[in-house]
Scaffold this motif. Structure first.
Motif: not given
Length: 308
Positions: A68-72, A74-76
């Motif tokens: 939920n805190h990661a940017k959509a 993106t590799p992460k």
């Protein structure tokens, strides 16, 4: 046994409970072996299952919060998404394995306890090894009966839900919601009593599948006819067992979920759960014997021979 099969027809509610307790204490050696080999081992497995399932659930929640805190896109984000899906699949597979384990232990404990009691009342010699090996002969027909029982319960519960919804919506549409709620409450009470009745028939069908050479729908039909004359007593005992089981499992789940009490106390409650399971299996068999005796039938000894 002190009480012959012919005398079983005279047993009432308290008589069946008393006889069930008496038979466990009279034959405590073999029932202790069954408890140690099957029920206690299952309690250890359940402890392990709860710990592993809680660990996997915590992993999924942690991965979801990180996602939920990661940017959509993106590799992460993609890595966390794949990890979350992997954890969910792992939990699902673990749950399926747990259900298969429950089914195996259910078949093993049910067939062992019921066959043991049948041998006692037919004055046949019985050992733990012989009792536990019965699963090889009766396991298939008992599993078929259990699967039909699950289907019957599923259909009955769906029927309850659909009927209640239709009645409530019907009275809501004609602007009598209060009457609809009253009718829903009455129907719910009736359906719950019906559920207990169906459960008694299905329990008895399981006993029949172990002790007689019939299974599935045929066992359920025979169970319905066999229970006549002892219906009230059987329903009362089923209600007692259900309430007792729910109370013990509630305490167990509180201990397990919240970590209350010492490990020894939680283990003791787990053991109590499975001792109550043993008592329930014995009581089901006693109801079967009482119903057969009421209809002037004895246990078919040839069926017991074929099961060995």
């Amino acid at each position: 046994m002190d009480r012959g099969q012919k005398e079983m027809q005279f047993l009432g509610f308290f008589g069946i409970i008393k006889e069930s307790i008496k038979i466990i204490f009279t034959w405590r050696k073999i029932f202790s072996q069954i408890t140690l080999a099957l029920l206690l081992s299952l309690s250890f497995i359940i402890f392990a299952y709860r710990d592993i399932s809680h660990f996997l659930t915590a992993k999924i929640q942690h991965d979801q919060r990180a996602l939920n805190h990661a940017k959509a896109d993106t590799p992460k984000y993609n890595k966390l998404s794949n990890l979350a899906i992997s954890d969910i699949i792992e939990l699902c597979l673990f749950s399926v394995a747990n259900y298969i384990r429950d089914l195996i232990f259910s078949l093993l404990s049910t067939s062992t306890v019921m066959y043991t009691i049948a041998c006692m009342y037919t004055l046949r010699s019985i050992t733990f090894g012989r009792a536990i090996n019965v699963i090889q002969k009766v396991g298939k027909r008992l599993m078929i009966t259990l699967l039909w029982s699950f289907l019957a319960l599923f259909v009955y519960i769906i029927n309850i839900i659909v009927t209640i919804l239709i009645c409530y919506l019907l009275f809501d549409l004609i602007h009598f919601p209060a009457i609809g709620l009253i009718l829903v409450f009455i129907l719910l009470i009736l359906f719950l009593f019906g559920l207990v009745y169906v459960s008694v028939i299905l329990d008895l069908a399981g006993v029949i599948s172990v002790l007689e050479d019939i299974y599935g729908l045929q066992a359920m039909y025979k169970s319905k006819n066999l229970i006549k004359g002892k219906t009230g007593i059987s329903l009362a005992i089923k209600l007692l067992l259900t309430i007792g089981s729910m109370a013990i499992h509630t305490v167990f789940n509180i201990f397990m979920a919240n970590g209350y009490g010492s490990g020894f106390l939680r283990f003791g409650d787990a053991v109590l759960c499975f001792l109550f399971l043993l008592f329930g299996l014995v009581t089901q068999t006693m109801i079967y014997l009482a119903c057969r005796s009421y209809h002037d039938e004895n246990i078919n000894k040839s069926a017991l021979l074929l099961a060995e």
